[in-house]
Design a protein around this motif. Sequence first.
Motif, short mmCIF file in Angstrom:
data_model
loop_
_atom_site.label_atom_id
_atom_site.label_comp_id
_atom_site.label_asym_id
_atom_site.label_seq_id
_atom_site.Cartn_x
_atom_site.Cartn_y
_atom_site.Cartn_z
N PRO A 135 0.61 -1.22 0.05
CA PRO A 135 0.07 0.00 0.06
C PRO A 135 1.01 1.28 0.02
N LEU A 136 0.20 2.15 -0.67
CA LEU A 136 0.71 3.64 -0.35
C LEU A 136 -0.30 4.43 0.36
N VAL A 137 -0.02 4.89 1.50
CA VAL A 137 -0.81 5.57 2.27
C VAL A 137 -0.21 7.06 2.37
N THR A 138 -1.16 7.97 2.12
CA THR A 138 -0.84 9.53 2.13
C THR A 138 -1.37 9.99 3.33
N VAL A 139 -0.76 10.98 4.13
CA VAL A 139 -1.19 11.80 5.20
C VAL A 139 -0.69 12.96 4.95
N ARG A 197 -2.57 5.09 10.47
CA ARG A 197 -1.96 4.99 9.13
C ARG A 197 -0.63 4.42 8.87
N PHE A 198 0.04 4.15 10.03
CA PHE A 198 1.29 3.20 9.99
C PHE A 198 0.72 1.84 9.68
N GLU A 216 1.49 -1.00 6.24
CA GLU A 216 2.44 -2.13 6.75
C GLU A 216 2.75 -2.79 5.37
N GLY A 217 4.10 -2.96 4.86
CA GLY A 217 4.94 -3.50 3.91
C GLY A 217 4.89 -2.41 2.49
N GLY A 218 4.29 -1.30 2.89
CA GLY A 218 4.40 -0.56 1.64
C GLY A 218 5.17 0.85 2.22
#
Length: 332
Positions: free
Chosen positions: A59-63, A95-96, A100-102
């Motif tokens: 995943p790519l997670v944006t904050v 969000r962390f 996970e894994g990204g």
Amino acid sequence: MTEHGNIGIGESEAYLDFQSRLSRVAKIERPVIIVGERGTGKEISARRIHYLSDRWKGPLVTVNCAALPSSLIESELFGYEKGAFTGAVQTWKGRFEEAEGGTLFLDEIGLIPLEVQEKILRVVEYGTFERVGSSVTHEVDVRIVGATNADLPELCRKGLFKEDLLDRLSFEVLFLPPLRRRKGDVMLLADFFASKMAFECGHDEKPVFTDEVVRLLESYPWPGNVRELKNVVERAVYQSDSNVISEINFNPFENPYEDKTIDTSSSLGSARLKEFEYDLKDYDKAHENLDISYLSRALALSGGNQRMAALSMNLTYDQFRGLYRKYKDRLK
């Protein structure tokens, strides 16, 4: 992965150098900080880092740290347990954990409160954290990419950013070139945005810019960078009655009903010059007023930066300084 046009097009040396450095660091499992002005494409750069890395399947997670109140950033990043605070009716992953894994992209990282920076530092060093309201330690495997337009070393000197965290996050620092430094890229991007807008409007012919409009686009300092260029070009295409783009408006907030003594084709106005209401014998006065008008508008657009103002007027810095010294007492 799709490109959004912000950094996906360009042939300038500055652009190609940035892309080369980005591609090289993307393969390395280390944190990266992206520094750039508004509108230069920091989030798109973070996406490229993620998808060019070995984490591309993750995943790519944006904050966006600027969009969150400081009191909520900790729970947003690390999650919380049920009953941790009023309104916490169930356990929520932060969000962390989602990343996970990204990759976790922290936009406007300079705005994160110091107490939250301490917890991020622990994640970077040990890969562990606790949710808000819990003493249970969780492990996480996340690559952090941060972005900012702030001077992070200066924030450290002011005690607003932890030096230890900056040391851990700055394995590589990538500086996004502003559009005014991407020589030759303005018209490449302008043609791209114009074609896309013409297609969206159902136009049959490809837009063509007049020489005067090209000159204006290439000489404008673009304080809002590629995002501003996109808006300006798309606005011109949809407003035009033909495929020939002969007018450009850099300032959509310019009031058409405001009284003006002079209306020129400076960056805040139309690309067409209008005749001045002066007698022929008043040539010297009209010439001085035109100089002052250009100087004032160029300085306003550049935020007072005289080198940028000179660039926007197609003048050398020395030429601009000469005019500035001549009229500085009359400038607004």
